[in-house]
Design an enzyme around this catalytic site. Structure first.
Site, mmCIF file in Angstrom:
data_model
loop_
_atom_site.group_PDB
_atom_site.id
_atom_site.type_symbol
_atom_site.label_atom_id
_atom_site.label_comp_id
_atom_site.label_asym_id
_atom_site.label_seq_id
_atom_site.Cartn_x
_atom_site.Cartn_y
_atom_site.Cartn_z
ATOM 1 N N THR A 87 0.817 -1.220 0.000
ATOM 2 C CA THR A 87 0.000 0.000 0.000
ATOM 3 C C THR A 87 0.844 1.261 0.000
ATOM 4 O O THR A 87 0.484 2.262 -0.624
ATOM 5 C CB THR A 87 -0.920 0.005 1.248
ATOM 6 N N THR A 118 3.126 -10.180 14.382
ATOM 7 C CA THR A 118 1.900 -10.641 13.737
ATOM 8 C C THR A 118 1.110 -9.413 13.309
ATOM 9 O O THR A 118 1.063 -8.433 14.050
ATOM 10 C CB THR A 118 1.041 -11.434 14.762
ATOM 11 N N ASP A 136 0.112 -7.170 4.510
ATOM 12 C CA ASP A 136 -0.625 -8.438 4.637
ATOM 13 C C ASP A 136 0.274 -9.632 4.975
ATOM 14 O O ASP A 136 -0.101 -10.484 5.780
ATOM 15 C CB ASP A 136 -1.414 -8.734 3.357
ATOM 16 N N THR A 178 0.173 -23.239 19.447
ATOM 17 C CA THR A 178 -1.132 -22.898 20.022
ATOM 18 C C THR A 178 -1.922 -21.922 19.154
ATOM 19 O O THR A 178 -1.346 -21.066 18.483
ATOM 20 C CB THR A 178 -0.985 -22.307 21.444
ATOM 21 N N GLN A 179 -3.245 -22.054 19.210
ATOM 22 C CA GLN A 179 -4.122 -21.085 18.535
ATOM 23 C C GLN A 179 -4.215 -19.775 19.324
ATOM 24 O O GLN A 179 -4.696 -18.774 18.799
ATOM 25 C CB GLN A 179 -5.538 -21.662 18.373
ATOM 26 N N CYS A 180 -3.790 -19.791 20.589
ATOM 27 C CA CYS A 180 -3.866 -18.571 21.399
ATOM 28 C C CYS A 180 -2.867 -17.540 20.883
ATOM 29 O O CYS A 180 -1.780 -17.892 20.439
ATOM 30 C CB CYS A 180 -3.541 -18.882 22.858
ATOM 31 N N ASP A 202 1.422 -6.438 -4.629
ATOM 32 C CA ASP A 202 0.625 -6.495 -3.401
ATOM 33 C C ASP A 202 1.205 -7.681 -2.628
ATOM 34 O O ASP A 202 1.451 -8.744 -3.210
ATOM 35 C CB ASP A 202 -0.849 -6.752 -3.774
ATOM 36 N N SER A 203 1.436 -7.522 -1.339
ATOM 37 C CA SER A 203 2.148 -8.586 -0.624
ATOM 38 C C SER A 203 1.328 -9.859 -0.494
ATOM 39 O O SER A 203 1.851 -10.898 -0.087
ATOM 40 C CB SER A 203 2.626 -8.108 0.742
ATOM 41 N N ARG A 225 -2.270 -26.507 14.667
ATOM 42 C CA ARG A 225 -2.699 -25.399 15.522
ATOM 43 C C ARG A 225 -3.698 -25.942 16.539
ATOM 44 O O ARG A 225 -4.832 -26.278 16.216
ATOM 45 C CB ARG A 225 -3.268 -24.260 14.673
#
Ligand code: ASP
Length: 346
Positions: free
Chosen positions: A17, A170, A94, A281-283, A61-62, A250
């Site tokens: 962007t 993240t 992204d 982990t999904q956490c 675009d990434s 996950r």
């Protein structure tokens, strides 16, 4: 090369962007070239740096990013490593955390700053975060400690108010200016009136030794997400994906999953076939502690290894990187559980 008085910085412009413009007909944002980007940041000239650039043709675009693009970025850095004090990679948000993680594994023995940034609004717009992000990234890439060594000697993401370790980051927001976060590691710097580095969190400077770039990835990897309702047929089908070599599983909480035999047998079968399975982990915060609950312990008994507190982005790129080294599955498992570039806490 001995550091020159003026910091020498190489900008690698991949797209995103930050450099996009609006299509006059559809109004959708599309990547545009680097000269347009620089024209919109005349303030760069106020920095007394020598700045060169390399750009992707065409910029992307990434969400189009792939391992071939990572090789191009890594080559841009490695092939010019001795001629610059620092590197700034302009990249879409992204997949920025994936690229940051991949580069951290590819650029072994890195002793110079590789600062990745981008923006939520194009740099050509009246109100934009792009200008500030680009200038701050350049300043961080040029920053030196009292002894003359680079302040940052790792791959990091600079975005709005924070500098994060790349492989700990993240993307957490699609529209907030503070779009990135590291849930298991402190910021490397807080950006306010000044740039306040956290020396306790920054990677230590190594003592000499050349950069050791690695360019190969094995993309025969996939994530599998647990959810209540996952059945044996679906799970076995995923694990039996033809040619699959690495799986990021996950799981729930501290690394937990079903204790039913069909689930554990399917995992054990995959491990026996030579597939490397890592438990993540999904956490968003915290990590896998397989011995904490019987359900996590049963998973680890099948031969699934622990990803500790690694992010998903770092886990999938680390898997591709380790499998790409052409080493045995057991060696991949051994190395996965050790930090390579500060991506996990043991
Ligand atoms: N889709 C864009 C990209 O990742 C989003 C951005 O740059 O913020 O390239």
């Amino acid at each position: 090369m001995a550091p020159t008085k003026k910091p020498r910085i190489l900008i690698v412009y991949t797209g995103g962007t930050i450099g996009m413009i609006e299509d006059p007909v559809t109004k959708a944002l599309k990547p545009f070239d680097f000269s347009h980007l620089l024209e919109n940041v005349p303030k760069i000239k106020m920095l007394d740096y020598e700045i060169d650039n390399i750009q992707f043709h065409p910029p992307i675009d990434s969400s189009d990013m792939n391992v071939e693009h990572w090789k191009l970025i890594a080559h841009s850095i490695a092939d010019n490593y001795d001629n610059y004090d620092g590197f700034v990679v302009l990249h879409g948000t992204d997949t920025m955390s994936y690229t940051a993680s991949a580069l951290s594994f590819m650029l072994q023995n890195l002793q110079k700053p590789v600062i990745i940034t981008g923006s939520q609004l194009p740099i050509g717009e009246v109100r934009t975060d792009g200008e500030e992000n680009l200038i701050t990234a350049l300043q961080i890439a040029a920053d030196r400690r009292a002894d003359g060594t680079p302040t940052v000697s790792e791959v990091a993401i600079l975005f709005e108010n924070y500098l994060w370790r790349g492989n700990r980051s993240t993307k957490r927001s699609a529209d907030n200016f503070n779009a990135f976060r590291s849930n298991n590691y402190p910021e490397l710097a807080k950006i306010g009136l000044g740039i306040n580095f956290r020396y306790d969190a920054l990677a230590e400077n190594h003592n000499g030794g050349p950069l050791e770039p690695h360019y190969e990835f094995d993309t025969m990897v996939m994530p599998i997400d647990l959810f209540p309702g996952l059945n044996e047929a679906v799970f076995r089908h995923q694990l039996a994906t033809p040619g699959i070599r690495g799986i990021v599983l996950r799981t729930y909480g501290m690394g937990n999953g079903p204790t039913e035999d069909w689930f554990l047998d399917a995992l054990a079968d995959a491990v026996r076939r030579g597939v490397v399975v890592v438990n993540v982990t999904q956490c968003v915060n915290g990590g896998v502690q397989s011995g904490r609950y019987i359900s996590g312990e049963k998973i680890s008994e099948t031969g699934v290894i622990s990803g500790h507190d690694i992010t998903f982005e770092a886990a999938i790129t680390k898997m591709m990187y380790l499998l790409g080294l052409g080493i045995e599955a057991d060696e991949v498992r051994r190395r996965f559980e050790q930090p390579i570039a500060g991506e996990i806490t043991i």
